[in-house]
Design a protein around this motif. Structure first.
Motif, PDB file in Angstrom:
ATOM      1  N   GLU A 161       9.825   9.298  -2.832  1.00  0.00           N
ATOM      2  CA  GLU A 161       9.048   8.060  -2.700  1.00  0.00           C
ATOM      3  C   GLU A 161       9.739   6.905  -3.441  1.00  0.00           C
ATOM      4  O   GLU A 161       9.778   5.769  -2.948  1.00  0.00           O
ATOM      5  CB  GLU A 161       7.633   8.264  -3.240  1.00  0.00           C
ATOM      6  CG  GLU A 161       6.776   9.196  -2.405  1.00  0.00           C
ATOM      7  CD  GLU A 161       6.586   8.700  -0.982  1.00  0.00           C
ATOM      8  OE1 GLU A 161       6.341   7.490  -0.788  1.00  0.00           O
ATOM      9  OE2 GLU A 161       6.695   9.524  -0.059  1.00  0.00           O
TER      10      GLU A 161
ATOM     11  N   LEU B 106      11.077   3.414  -1.925  1.00  0.00           N
ATOM     12  CA  LEU B 106      10.718   2.109  -2.482  1.00  0.00           C
ATOM     13  C   LEU B 106      11.955   1.298  -2.870  1.00  0.00           C
ATOM     14  O   LEU B 106      11.969   0.071  -2.738  1.00  0.00           O
ATOM     15  CB  LEU B 106       9.810   2.298  -3.707  1.00  0.00           C
ATOM     16  CG  LEU B 106       8.382   2.787  -3.426  1.00  0.00           C
ATOM     17  CD1 LEU B 106       7.687   3.169  -4.734  1.00  0.00           C
ATOM     18  CD2 LEU B 106       7.575   1.722  -2.692  1.00  0.00           C
TER      19      LEU B 106
ATOM     20  N   GLU C 288       2.641   1.662  -3.703  1.00  0.00           N
ATOM     21  CA  GLU C 288       3.285   0.355  -3.811  1.00  0.00           C
ATOM     22  C   GLU C 288       4.191   0.258  -5.026  1.00  0.00           C
ATOM     23  O   GLU C 288       5.061  -0.607  -5.077  1.00  0.00           O
ATOM     24  CB  GLU C 288       2.231  -0.750  -3.867  1.00  0.00           C
ATOM     25  CG  GLU C 288       1.391  -0.846  -2.601  1.00  0.00           C
ATOM     26  CD  GLU C 288       0.374  -1.968  -2.665  1.00  0.00           C
ATOM     27  OE1 GLU C 288       0.288  -2.614  -3.738  1.00  0.00           O
ATOM     28  OE2 GLU C 288      -0.328  -2.193  -1.667  1.00  0.00           O
TER      29      GLU C 288
ATOM     30  N   GLU D 104       6.354   2.506  -8.394  1.00  0.00           N
ATOM     31  CA  GLU D 104       6.888   3.778  -8.867  1.00  0.00           C
ATOM     32  C   GLU D 104       5.921   4.461  -9.834  1.00  0.00           C
ATOM     33  O   GLU D 104       5.851   5.691  -9.886  1.00  0.00           O
ATOM     34  CB  GLU D 104       8.252   3.553  -9.514  1.00  0.00           C
ATOM     35  CG  GLU D 104       9.298   3.081  -8.518  1.00  0.00           C
ATOM     36  CD  GLU D 104      10.687   2.954  -9.107  1.00  0.00           C
ATOM     37  OE1 GLU D 104      10.903   3.416 -10.262  1.00  0.00           O
ATOM     38  OE2 GLU D 104      11.572   2.389  -8.430  1.00  0.00           O
TER      39      GLU D 104
END
Length: 218
Positions: free
Chosen positions: A30, A34, A64, A66
């Motif tokens: 993820e 990002l 949205e 980390e």
């Protein structure tokens, strides 16, 4: 070296995320999305002594930041990190190389070879044809792949020889795909204990030409 539960390091120049426990791989993917290391719907090559293909509890949120990713991954079990990444569309299809005795039915999003030899002789051409190199490709490696004693937890390791391990690591590094990012789990208990894990870790660093002084915590 002992490893705390949240041990996580990152090699920025190589886009390699390494952690003690495998659930942190979800966070790494993820974070990679990002930061723009990978695009959504990446192909995942998962090489592990275990399939790690368990359903997580609850819904998978959208992230949205980390910080949100880290907080969510911390709650995952060590075998729950792949399916939520597929549900989140970060991972499209997972290609497994694992001799785990767990039986999971193959489908268009889950493909499996039981050993590297099985992959090479039966699945290699098929997977190469399926994987679109225009999309992101991730290597996900658990060092317990090199311990062939799956019965004992934390002791009695049955490791491949150093030569075999380095040959396979070289193959992962240079002879499969151009990796957009790499995640590695140490899994000391499943490697047979801290000492065999440290040994496997040193071989990994040697083959991938990594210096721990270049790593940062994440």
């Amino acid at each position: 070296m002992n490893y705390r539960e949240d041990y996580k390091i990152f090699f920025p120049d190589n886009k390699i995320f390494l952690s003690r426990n495998h659930n942190w791989a979800f966070a790494a993917w993820e974070i990679g999305r990002l930061r723009g290391y990978i695009n959504a719907r990446a192909s995942l090559i998962h090489i592990d002594g275990h399939l790690d293909y368990c359903e997580p509890h609850g819904e998978v949120p959208e992230f949205e930041t980390e910080t949100q990713v880290i907080e969510y991954a911390q709650k995952l079990d060590i075998a729950e990190f792949i399916i939520p990444a597929q549900k989140n569309s970060t991972i499209e299809t997972v290609y497994m190389i694992s001799d785990d005795t767990v039986d999971v039915s193959e489908n268009e999003k889950f493909k499996r070879a039981y050993t590297l030899n099985h992959y090479e002789h039966i699945h290699r051409e098929e997977w190469i044809n399926e994987i679109d190199t225009k999309n992101s490709i991730i290597l996900d490696l658990d060092l317990d792949y090199f311990n062939k004693n799956h019965l004992d937890w934390g002791f009695n390791p049955v490791l491949l020889t150093d030569e075999q391990i380095k040959q396979q690591l070289e193959y992962f590094k240079n002879s499969m795909w151009e990796w957009d990012m790499i995640t590695v789990a140490l899994s000391p208990e499943f490697c047979g204990g801290i000492e065999p894990c440290n040994h496997l870790f040193r071989l990994f660093l040697e083959v991938f030409e990594l210096d721990l002084n270049d790593a940062i915590e994440w």
